[in-house]
Motif scaffolding. Sequence first.
Motif, PDB file in Angstrom:
ATOM      1  N   THR A 212       2.185 -11.236 -42.641  1.00  0.00           N
ATOM      2  CA  THR A 212       1.840  -9.853 -42.974  1.00  0.00           C
ATOM      3  C   THR A 212       2.395  -8.859 -41.959  1.00  0.00           C
ATOM      4  OG1 THR A 212      -0.263 -10.015 -41.768  1.00  0.00           O
ATOM      5  CG2 THR A 212      -0.279 -10.599 -44.103  1.00  0.00           C
ATOM      6  N   THR A 213       2.927  -9.354 -40.853  1.00  0.00           N
ATOM      7  CA  THR A 213       3.483  -8.468 -39.825  1.00  0.00           C
ATOM      8  C   THR A 213       4.981  -8.243 -39.991  1.00  0.00           C
ATOM      9  OG1 THR A 213       3.746 -10.388 -38.361  1.00  0.00           O
ATOM     10  CG2 THR A 213       1.720  -9.113 -38.145  1.00  0.00           C
ATOM     11  N   ASP A 214       5.569  -8.756 -41.058  1.00  0.00           N
ATOM     12  CA  ASP A 214       7.004  -8.604 -41.329  1.00  0.00           C
ATOM     13  C   ASP A 214       7.184  -7.621 -42.489  1.00  0.00           C
ATOM     14  OD1 ASP A 214       9.677  -8.789 -41.982  1.00  0.00           O
ATOM     15  OD2 ASP A 214       9.781 -10.952 -41.698  1.00  0.00           O
ATOM     16  N   PRO A 215       7.808  -6.450 -42.265  1.00  0.00           N
ATOM     17  CA  PRO A 215       7.963  -5.466 -43.342  1.00  0.00           C
ATOM     18  C   PRO A 215       8.707  -6.000 -44.556  1.00  0.00           C
ATOM     19  CG  PRO A 215       8.469  -4.477 -41.209  1.00  0.00           C
ATOM     20  CD  PRO A 215       8.321  -5.953 -40.979  1.00  0.00           C
ATOM     21  N   THR A 216       9.719  -6.849 -44.336  1.00  0.00           N
ATOM     22  CA  THR A 216      10.469  -7.390 -45.470  1.00  0.00           C
ATOM     23  C   THR A 216       9.614  -8.337 -46.301  1.00  0.00           C
ATOM     24  OG1 THR A 216      11.330  -9.185 -44.072  1.00  0.00           O
ATOM     25  CG2 THR A 216      12.640  -7.171 -44.236  1.00  0.00           C
ATOM     26  N   VAL A 217       8.708  -9.054 -45.653  1.00  0.00           N
ATOM     27  CA  VAL A 217       7.811  -9.955 -46.384  1.00  0.00           C
ATOM     28  C   VAL A 217       6.749  -9.155 -47.137  1.00  0.00           C
ATOM     29  CG1 VAL A 217       6.116 -11.812 -46.131  1.00  0.00           C
ATOM     30  CG2 VAL A 217       8.214 -11.845 -44.770  1.00  0.00           C
ATOM     31  N   LEU A 218       6.298  -8.045 -46.559  1.00  0.00           N
ATOM     32  CA  LEU A 218       5.299  -7.206 -47.238  1.00  0.00           C
ATOM     33  C   LEU A 218       5.799  -6.711 -48.586  1.00  0.00           C
ATOM     34  CD1 LEU A 218       3.805  -4.973 -44.381  1.00  0.00           C
ATOM     35  CD2 LEU A 218       2.696  -6.842 -45.592  1.00  0.00           C
ATOM     36  N   ALA A 219       7.111  -6.582 -48.727  1.00  0.00           N
ATOM     37  CA  ALA A 219       7.670  -6.107 -49.994  1.00  0.00           C
ATOM     38  C   ALA A 219       7.363  -7.045 -51.150  1.00  0.00           C
ATOM     39  CB  ALA A 219       9.183  -5.929 -49.854  1.00  0.00           C
ATOM     40  N   ARG A 220       7.013  -8.307 -50.851  1.00  0.00           N
ATOM     41  CA  ARG A 220       6.716  -9.266 -51.919  1.00  0.00           C
ATOM     42  C   ARG A 220       5.515  -8.855 -52.755  1.00  0.00           C
ATOM     43  NH1 ARG A 220       7.288 -14.697 -48.135  1.00  0.00           N
ATOM     44  NH2 ARG A 220       9.529 -14.512 -47.746  1.00  0.00           N
ATOM     45  N   GLU A 237      -9.389 -14.344 -31.081  1.00  0.00           N
ATOM     46  CA  GLU A 237      -9.300 -13.300 -30.062  1.00  0.00           C
ATOM     47  C   GLU A 237      -8.205 -12.297 -30.368  1.00  0.00           C
ATOM     48  OE1 GLU A 237      -8.959 -13.048 -25.173  1.00  0.00           O
ATOM     49  OE2 GLU A 237      -8.973 -14.979 -26.227  1.00  0.00           O
ATOM     50  N   ALA A 238      -7.128 -12.740 -31.029  1.00  0.00           N
ATOM     51  CA  ALA A 238      -5.998 -11.850 -31.309  1.00  0.00           C
ATOM     52  C   ALA A 238      -6.097 -11.194 -32.679  1.00  0.00           C
ATOM     53  CB  ALA A 238      -4.685 -12.631 -31.205  1.00  0.00           C
ATOM     54  N   GLY A 239      -7.262 -11.269 -33.312  1.00  0.00           N
ATOM     55  CA  GLY A 239      -7.401 -10.736 -34.664  1.00  0.00           C
ATOM     56  C   GLY A 239      -7.121  -9.245 -34.752  1.00  0.00           C
ATOM     57  N   ASP A 240      -7.660  -8.453 -33.814  1.00  0.00           N
ATOM     58  CA  ASP A 240      -7.443  -7.003 -33.851  1.00  0.00           C
ATOM     59  C   ASP A 240      -5.979  -6.659 -33.629  1.00  0.00           C
ATOM     60  OD1 ASP A 240     -10.110  -6.782 -34.278  1.00  0.00           O
ATOM     61  OD2 ASP A 240     -10.610  -5.853 -32.361  1.00  0.00           O
ATOM     62  N   ALA A 241      -5.325  -7.369 -32.714  1.00  0.00           N
ATOM     63  CA  ALA A 241      -3.901  -7.125 -32.474  1.00  0.00           C
ATOM     64  C   ALA A 241      -3.085  -7.414 -33.725  1.00  0.00           C
ATOM     65  CB  ALA A 241      -3.409  -7.987 -31.304  1.00  0.00           C
ATOM     66  N   HIS A 242      -3.486  -8.440 -34.458  1.00  0.00           N
ATOM     67  CA  HIS A 242      -2.782  -8.779 -35.700  1.00  0.00           C
ATOM     68  C   HIS A 242      -2.957  -7.673 -36.737  1.00  0.00           C
ATOM     69  CE1 HIS A 242      -1.817 -10.959 -39.426  1.00  0.00           C
ATOM     70  NE2 HIS A 242      -1.065 -11.734 -38.655  1.00  0.00           N
ATOM     71  N   VAL A 243      -4.139  -7.075 -36.798  1.00  0.00           N
ATOM     72  CA  VAL A 243      -4.376  -5.971 -37.729  1.00  0.00           C
ATOM     73  C   VAL A 243      -3.486  -4.786 -37.374  1.00  0.00           C
ATOM     74  CG1 VAL A 243      -6.079  -4.266 -38.495  1.00  0.00           C
ATOM     75  CG2 VAL A 243      -6.728  -6.663 -38.303  1.00  0.00           C
ATOM     76  N   VAL A 244      -3.381  -4.465 -36.085  1.00  0.00           N
ATOM     77  CA  VAL A 244      -2.541  -3.351 -35.646  1.00  0.00           C
ATOM     78  C   VAL A 244      -1.081  -3.603 -36.033  1.00  0.00           C
ATOM     79  CG1 VAL A 244      -1.656  -2.120 -33.637  1.00  0.00           C
ATOM     80  CG2 VAL A 244      -4.085  -2.680 -33.778  1.00  0.00           C
ATOM     81  N   LYS A 245      -0.586  -4.812 -35.800  1.00  0.00           N
ATOM     82  CA  LYS A 245       0.797  -5.141 -36.147  1.00  0.00           C
ATOM     83  C   LYS A 245       1.019  -5.073 -37.653  1.00  0.00           C
ATOM     84  CE  LYS A 245       2.813  -8.549 -34.022  1.00  0.00           C
ATOM     85  NZ  LYS A 245       3.057  -9.904 -33.474  1.00  0.00           N
ATOM     86  N   THR A 246       0.028  -5.499 -38.417  1.00  0.00           N
ATOM     87  CA  THR A 246       0.145  -5.429 -39.874  1.00  0.00           C
ATOM     88  C   THR A 246       0.211  -3.983 -40.348  1.00  0.00           C
ATOM     89  OG1 THR A 246      -1.049  -7.526 -40.146  1.00  0.00           O
ATOM     90  CG2 THR A 246      -0.953  -6.061 -42.055  1.00  0.00           C
ATOM     91  N   LEU A 247      -0.595  -3.114 -39.751  1.00  0.00           N
ATOM     92  CA  LEU A 247      -0.557  -1.695 -40.116  1.00  0.00           C
ATOM     93  C   LEU A 247       0.789  -1.071 -39.768  1.00  0.00           C
ATOM     94  CD1 LEU A 247      -4.146  -0.650 -38.978  1.00  0.00           C
ATOM     95  CD2 LEU A 247      -3.310  -0.789 -41.334  1.00  0.00           C
ATOM     96  N   LEU A 248       1.361  -1.454 -38.621  1.00  0.00           N
ATOM     97  CA  LEU A 248       2.689  -0.954 -38.255  1.00  0.00           C
ATOM     98  C   LEU A 248       3.744  -1.465 -39.235  1.00  0.00           C
ATOM     99  CD1 LEU A 248       2.540  -1.397 -34.367  1.00  0.00           C
ATOM    100  CD2 LEU A 248       2.460   0.766 -35.649  1.00  0.00           C
ATOM    101  N   ALA A 249       3.642  -2.729 -39.626  1.00  0.00           N
ATOM    102  CA  ALA A 249       4.585  -3.293 -40.599  1.00  0.00           C
ATOM    103  C   ALA A 249       4.447  -2.601 -41.947  1.00  0.00           C
ATOM    104  CB  ALA A 249       4.349  -4.796 -40.743  1.00  0.00           C
ATOM    105  N   LEU A 250       3.223  -2.263 -42.324  1.00  0.00           N
ATOM    106  CA  LEU A 250       2.994  -1.568 -43.591  1.00  0.00           C
ATOM    107  C   LEU A 250       3.610  -0.183 -43.558  1.00  0.00           C
ATOM    108  CD1 LEU A 250       1.551  -1.745 -46.344  1.00  0.00           C
ATOM    109  CD2 LEU A 250      -0.469  -0.787 -45.247  1.00  0.00           C
ATOM    110  N   ASP A 251       3.514   0.480 -42.418  1.00  0.00           N
ATOM    111  CA  ASP A 251       4.122   1.802 -42.277  1.00  0.00           C
ATOM    112  C   ASP A 251       5.645   1.716 -42.363  1.00  0.00           C
ATOM    113  OD1 ASP A 251       3.893   4.708 -41.560  1.00  0.00           O
ATOM    114  OD2 ASP A 251       5.045   4.029 -39.817  1.00  0.00           O
ATOM    115  N   ALA A 252       6.214   0.627 -41.831  1.00  0.00           N
ATOM    116  CA  ALA A 252       7.664   0.432 -41.912  1.00  0.00           C
ATOM    117  C   ALA A 252       8.099   0.064 -43.326  1.00  0.00           C
ATOM    118  CB  ALA A 252       8.099  -0.652 -40.931  1.00  0.00           C
ATOM    119  N   ALA A 253       7.264  -0.686 -44.038  1.00  0.00           N
ATOM    120  CA  ALA A 253       7.607  -1.111 -45.393  1.00  0.00           C
ATOM    121  C   ALA A 253       7.469   0.032 -46.382  1.00  0.00           C
ATOM    122  CB  ALA A 253       6.720  -2.282 -45.823  1.00  0.00           C
ATOM    123  N   VAL A 254       6.502   0.914 -46.140  1.00  0.00           N
ATOM    124  CA  VAL A 254       6.281   2.062 -47.033  1.00  0.00           C
ATOM    125  C   VAL A 254       6.323   3.328 -46.178  1.00  0.00           C
ATOM    126  CG1 VAL A 254       4.809   3.043 -48.821  1.00  0.00           C
ATOM    127  CG2 VAL A 254       4.778   0.584 -48.409  1.00  0.00           C
TER     128      VAL A 254
END
Length: 664
Positions: A212-220, A237-254
């Motif tokens: 979910t942190t890859d913008p090209t994969v989010l396009a699927r 422990e890294a769950g929040d960091a993963h959410v932040v990266k996913t939001l950044l990837a979503l912003d890049a994808a859209v």
Amino acid sequence: MAQQHTKSLRLRLRYRFDNLVAGGTAALIGWLALACLAVVIPASTVLVWADRGAPRTLSGRLTAVWVSVGQTLKIGGAVGSPVYVLASVTLALVALLFVSTLVSLITTGINGRIMSLRRGHSTVLEAGHTVVLGWSDQIFPVIGELVAANANQRRSAVAVLAPKDKVEMEDEISAFVTGTGTRAGTGTGTGTGTGTGTGARTTRIICRSGRTTDPTVLARVSPQTAKAVLVLPPAGEAGDAHVVKTLLALDAAVPGPGDAVVVAAVRDTRNHLTARLAAGPGEHVLCVDDIIARLLVQTARQPGLSLVYQELLDFEGDEFYTAAARGLAGRTFGEALLAFTTSSVAGLLRADGGVVLNPDPGTAIGASDRIIVISEDDDTAVPQDAAAWVDEDAIVTARPRSPLPERLLLLGWNRRAPLVLDQLDQFVSAGTTLDVVALGGETTLHTASEIAGVRSRLEVSFHGGDITDPEVLAKLDVPSYDSVIVIGEAVTGTGAATDPDTDAGPGSDTETDDRTLVTLLHLRAIGEAAQRELSLTTEMSDDGNRLLAPAREGADFIVSGRLISLLMTQISESRYLADVFEELFRAEGNELYLKPVADYVRTGHEVSFATLVESARRRGECAVGYRLRAPAATGPAFGVRLNPDKRQRVRFGEHDWLIVLAES
């Protein structure tokens, strides 16, 4: 002996076959050709010799055997000079090689496409669907609520993207959806799914595999055409960091502002601002710690409130909707309170998107405003005047009640504990005392001492002890407290308290809930020995463990994972609900309260709910339901009735409660 010999022979044959396969393609082709000839030649010989019309001479019969072998093996079986026969066989073998290669290429391509679909790498071609990013235990209540929310939609879809095998995701989701009474179905064109309802009324669940942190994969999952995107916080422990990266990837994808409602959740308050910056303006990031702390405090001071929120947050009963002002434009909010017979008015959604809960009764309603109501569905909020059902003689003037200091007990300590103390300090009366009992690690003692020194209303005392130890609990005189809060606490091998949300090993959610169950078991014994019902509010991580809890029916449980899942789903369906619940959960503004019915109407005889609504209106409150004491321990409602018909007449007792939306 014979059985052992047969088994040994089977093993030897399997071993030789394994060696044959390990020899490579050339060896397999050679052995396959020999095996084929060993079968075809004898069979062809038998056929020729058994044929009454076969040639009489030996050479003729051998020629017939050759023709049969050639036709069977598709190599012609031509008869003639040696050169002619050799050329014919060569051409047949070449043709067979090319045809086999073509079939192999086609088969490989089809298999590759099938494997790609099975791996979940194809693009979802949907519009107006809901996208769920990430995988955790929250996925199941989220999907269950989305299916329920779309039950009256003719066509809806939910696309799930997670770093997990597609088939495994489908199997787990299918098992959950079937278990909730919905049926399995088949998606069209973009994958398999599950559905609910009959005929065309289906919700398809489409799974795709990837990071979910890859913008090209989010396009699927086509987030650019979705109506809502939910980002689930993974465990660890890294769950929040993963959410932040996913939001950044979503912003890049859209890139740029989109129409989709983006709802995410982080656990730690320290990561909340970072996640909000990653999400961008207009999107919604929930902080699990903050919301759970607020609900724990509100429920501890208002027993039964967790049941009210459960009703409001799921899609099975009554929840928040909006209705057009229509004939109410130009009239006051106070008049609107009795304008809906089967819906309970709670506030206004202004034309600019602003939310106002329980405004002053004299507030004018604009033509473009919408009425916020609690109703069974979005099509049941139909205006129908209920003023005629008000019984003026039954309305009473509220008796003055001075706020009194309380004695509170907090059992356990985790990262949310400081937030609980902060919320308590905002809600309680001056002079209220709080005793905290938890395992006394140095970090915990230091943190508790710092927090205790900055309270303005709340007097905090910290006591070290294991909350699963019956001797520790017995010394506390638990029945003497006005309210008891139990929060999740885990331990390390050294006996120090750990945070169940960050420690993957001994501080896991499972062990935390296990310790909570043990504590509840001892508290139940204490309550039974004292012949008193304890006012108890419990935090849990797994909703399954709540069913095992040794507590009375209808007790207050705040199950963090399920509650956040329900809240995310509600906001994804209606963007304005983020502001509604934000106000309900905070100390400032309007909250839900359970107040004595006797403060509003005369008890002991039947009154309509419209009478209660009118009585609450005169106090600047919105009445939205009630709770009866008699069935308070009987499921599934436990005495709670949200949004009753205003024409309904109920006989209330002195110890029944009215559920109101009020400032204090």
